[in-house]
Design an enzyme around this catalytic site. Structure first.
Site, PDB file in Angstrom:
ATOM      1  N   GLU A 283     -75.452   8.576 -73.763  1.00 44.95           N
ATOM      2  CA  GLU A 283     -74.819   7.735 -72.741  1.00 44.95           C
ATOM      3  C   GLU A 283     -73.770   8.520 -71.954  1.00 44.95           C
ATOM      4  O   GLU A 283     -73.109   9.397 -72.502  1.00 44.95           O
ATOM      5  CB  GLU A 283     -74.071   6.572 -73.408  1.00 44.95           C
ATOM      6  CG  GLU A 283     -74.958   5.562 -74.080  1.00 44.95           C
ATOM      7  CD  GLU A 283     -74.127   4.466 -74.760  1.00 44.95           C
ATOM      8  OE1 GLU A 283     -72.889   4.469 -74.633  1.00 44.95           O
ATOM      9  OE2 GLU A 283     -74.744   3.613 -75.412  1.00 44.95           O
TER      10      GLU A 283
ATOM     11  N   GLU B 207     -68.277  13.828 -81.640  1.00 46.02           N
ATOM     12  CA  GLU B 207     -66.935  14.419 -81.762  1.00 46.02           C
ATOM     13  C   GLU B 207     -66.974  15.738 -80.983  1.00 46.02           C
ATOM     14  O   GLU B 207     -67.605  16.723 -81.417  1.00 46.02           O
ATOM     15  CB  GLU B 207     -66.615  14.643 -83.244  1.00 46.02           C
ATOM     16  CG  GLU B 207     -65.463  15.588 -83.532  1.00 46.02           C
ATOM     17  CD  GLU B 207     -64.160  15.286 -82.792  1.00 46.02           C
ATOM     18  OE1 GLU B 207     -63.600  14.205 -82.984  1.00 46.02           O
ATOM     19  OE2 GLU B 207     -63.720  16.172 -82.023  1.00 46.02           O
TER      20      GLU B 207
ATOM     21  N   SER C  21     -61.181  14.599 -75.840  1.00 46.19           N
ATOM     22  CA  SER C  21     -60.664  13.649 -76.833  1.00 46.19           C
ATOM     23  C   SER C  21     -61.223  13.998 -78.204  1.00 46.19           C
ATOM     24  O   SER C  21     -62.405  14.315 -78.332  1.00 46.19           O
ATOM     25  CB  SER C  21     -61.096  12.236 -76.436  1.00 46.19           C
ATOM     26  OG  SER C  21     -60.779  11.339 -77.453  1.00 46.19           O
TER      27      SER C  21
ATOM     28  N   LEU D 117     -56.435   8.001 -81.977  1.00 52.60           N
ATOM     29  CA  LEU D 117     -55.529   7.804 -83.119  1.00 52.60           C
ATOM     30  C   LEU D 117     -55.882   6.517 -83.880  1.00 52.60           C
ATOM     31  O   LEU D 117     -56.206   6.558 -85.053  1.00 52.60           O
ATOM     32  CB  LEU D 117     -54.089   7.745 -82.609  1.00 52.60           C
ATOM     33  CG  LEU D 117     -53.022   7.836 -83.669  1.00 52.60           C
ATOM     34  CD1 LEU D 117     -52.959   9.225 -84.277  1.00 52.60           C
ATOM     35  CD2 LEU D 117     -51.648   7.458 -83.091  1.00 52.60           C
ATOM     36  N   HIS D 118     -55.764   5.411 -83.214  1.00 57.63           N
ATOM     37  CA  HIS D 118     -56.202   4.092 -83.708  1.00 57.63           C
ATOM     38  C   HIS D 118     -55.471   3.587 -84.954  1.00 57.63           C
ATOM     39  O   HIS D 118     -55.710   2.471 -85.402  1.00 57.63           O
ATOM     40  CB  HIS D 118     -57.714   4.051 -83.955  1.00 57.63           C
ATOM     41  CG  HIS D 118     -58.513   4.635 -82.816  1.00 57.63           C
ATOM     42  ND1 HIS D 118     -58.168   4.453 -81.494  1.00 57.63           N
ATOM     43  CD2 HIS D 118     -59.614   5.439 -82.809  1.00 57.63           C
ATOM     44  CE1 HIS D 118     -59.044   5.104 -80.719  1.00 57.63           C
ATOM     45  NE2 HIS D 118     -59.912   5.704 -81.484  1.00 57.63           N
TER      46      HIS D 118
ATOM     47  N   ASN E 277     -63.998  -3.377 -78.131  1.00 54.02           N
ATOM     48  CA  ASN E 277     -65.244  -3.957 -77.626  1.00 54.02           C
ATOM     49  C   ASN E 277     -66.181  -4.180 -78.807  1.00 54.02           C
ATOM     50  O   ASN E 277     -66.489  -3.225 -79.533  1.00 54.02           O
ATOM     51  CB  ASN E 277     -65.901  -3.021 -76.608  1.00 54.02           C
ATOM     52  CG  ASN E 277     -65.154  -3.017 -75.283  1.00 54.02           C
ATOM     53  OD1 ASN E 277     -64.870  -4.071 -74.726  1.00 54.02           O
ATOM     54  ND2 ASN E 277     -64.813  -1.843 -74.790  1.00 54.02           N
TER      55      ASN E 277
ATOM     56  N   CYS F 258     -68.666   2.377 -76.980  1.00 54.80           N
ATOM     57  CA  CYS F 258     -69.336   3.676 -76.937  1.00 54.80           C
ATOM     58  C   CYS F 258     -70.533   3.691 -77.894  1.00 54.80           C
ATOM     59  O   CYS F 258     -70.396   3.385 -79.070  1.00 54.80           O
ATOM     60  CB  CYS F 258     -68.309   4.740 -77.333  1.00 54.80           C
ATOM     61  SG  CYS F 258     -68.989   6.327 -77.683  1.00 54.80           S
TER      62      CYS F 258
END
Ligand code: SF4
Length: 406
Positions: free
Chosen positions: A91, A219, A250, A274-275, A349, A392
């Protein structure tokens, strides 16, 4: 397997052409066809001698991406699902530029690109890693995402310009067909309606994509060598001509590769997925944190920040009941202050088959306000993406499952 021509940088093409006794200016002509005109066919390269085109065809592939599906409209976020030469799906997402998130006020479009087929890192909230890692993308597969999106946008603009030109039958008068792009980006025939709609083949003005974020499937720093070679070609004046400061890489937190990136001469922007602002929360969401816990990740980011002098971005997906409570604000603000970082808050999402939920708008706004109260530069992504499978990897996952079911 033949190598693809776009997997070579300028020096490698120069040395190949020198071995073939080609004059130096042929290199510039070829690069113009690849990165300005975005050619998809050797035959389109009309100013290269036929014998040279044949030699190139014998020794290299000229891969393009096949568009399987596109969601979204021209003036909103558009998600592209591509099929690679081996049938794998990836994608890319084209986003109207948002200077508060990435890029500058003068930018028009940001493209989010993938670097792997699937992902081995298994973040618990992510669709991209749900069915594991299949392979790294090659250099040309990373670059082609930008070129293929630009071909698509240019074709769409041409179709509109031609349809609006006086004397040109409207789509419904021609059976609904849109005029084709001239083969391989070849200039349109003189005097044709397409000629008036064709942009001039100049370098930067021909770019639709101003900003690139390497934040799609995979990644990025686990495919370090291919990624860096592709980004250097994308940045080079003879290639994509996109400034390094307009390219954001990222990572989920690969500390050794962040240190390696700090040694690269180019000034790419760095974003950390980070999250979670504590090891307890990050361990729950991201297995990579067990290998590179926050202390190690933050130390690597400090090195990057010190060497590059660039502001780092902390990406923080807000997930209901997991990391969205106000007690997470203080540790997050502490990390942001320590790293001179800004924080991008992204409401989750939903992903099919995963239990995680998006917090309410009030919770997201409250989290943002609490961060700002701590004097942190922060943004909250407010656009709604659920209608285009915004998570994603979600579109790819759904398509693969549908194909397997069929
Ligand atoms: S969030 Fe990124 S690193 Fe984590 S599984 Fe998804 S693609 Fe991989």
């Amino acid at each position: 397997m033949l190598p693809d021509i776009k997997s070579l940088n300028r020096e490698e093409i120069e040395s190949r052409f020198a071995a073939w006794n080609q004059p130096a200016y042929r290199v510039a002509q070829l690069l113009d066809w690849l990165y300005v005109r975005r050619a998809t066919d050797w035959n389109a390269m009309s100013n290269l001698p036929k014998a040279l085109r044949e030699k190139l065809r014998e020794q290299f592939t000229l891969q393009t991406l096949e568009l399987v599906h596109k969601q979204g409209t021209e003036d909103t976020t558009q998600k592209f699902l591509w099929k690679l030469a081996d049938g794998a799906l990836i994608e890319s997402v084209l986003i109207p530029a948002n200077p508060a998130l990435y890029g500058e006020a003068s930018d028009r479009h940001t493209l989010c690109i993938s670097t792997q087929v699937g992902c081995a890192y298994g973040c618990k909230f992510c669709a991209s890693g749900l069915e594991g890692w299949k392979r790294n993308l090659d250099v040309q597969e990373i670059l082609e995402q930008i070129l293929a999106v630009e071909r698509h946008v240019t074709n769409a603009q041409r179709a509109v310009a031609v349809a609006d030109a006086p004397g040109v039958p409207r789509g419904d008068e021609t059976g609904g067909e849109t005029p084709p792009e001239p083969a391989g980006g070849t200039p349109a025939p003189p005097g044709s309606p397409l000629e008036a709609a064709s942009p001039p083949a100049t370098r930067n003005p021909s770019r639709t994509v101003d900003n690139v974020v390497v934040m799609g499937m995979g990644e990025p720093l686990a495919n370090y060598d291919h990624l860096l070679k592709a980004l250097k070609i994308l940045n080079a004046p003879w290639g994509g001509g996109i400034g390094a400061r307009k390219i954001t890489i990222s990572t989920s937190g690969l500390a050794p590769q962040i240190r390696r990136l700090a040694t690269e001469p180019l000034q790419f922007r760095l974003a950390i997925s980070l999250h979670g602002a504590t090891d307890a929360v990050r361990n729950r969401l991201m297995p990579v944190n067990k290998k590179y816990p926050l202390a190690e990740l933050v130390a690597a980011c400090e090195t990057y920040q010190r060497v590059k002098g660039r502001m780092i971005t902390l990406e923080y997906i807000l997930i209901a009941g997991i990391n969205d409570s106000l007690d997470q604000v203080c540790p997050l603000a502490g990390l942001a202050k320590r790293l001179f970082a800004k924080v991008n808050l992204i409401p989750y999402n939903r992903v099919e088959d995963l239990p995680w939920q998006r917090p309410s708008e009030e919770v997201c706004e409250g989290f943002l306000a609490a961060l700002e109260k701590q004097k942190i530069t922060a943004t909250l992504r407010r656009e709604k993406g659920g209608d285009i499978d915004a998570a994603c990897g979600q579109l790819r996952l759904k398509t693969e499952r549908a194909l397997a079911g069929a």
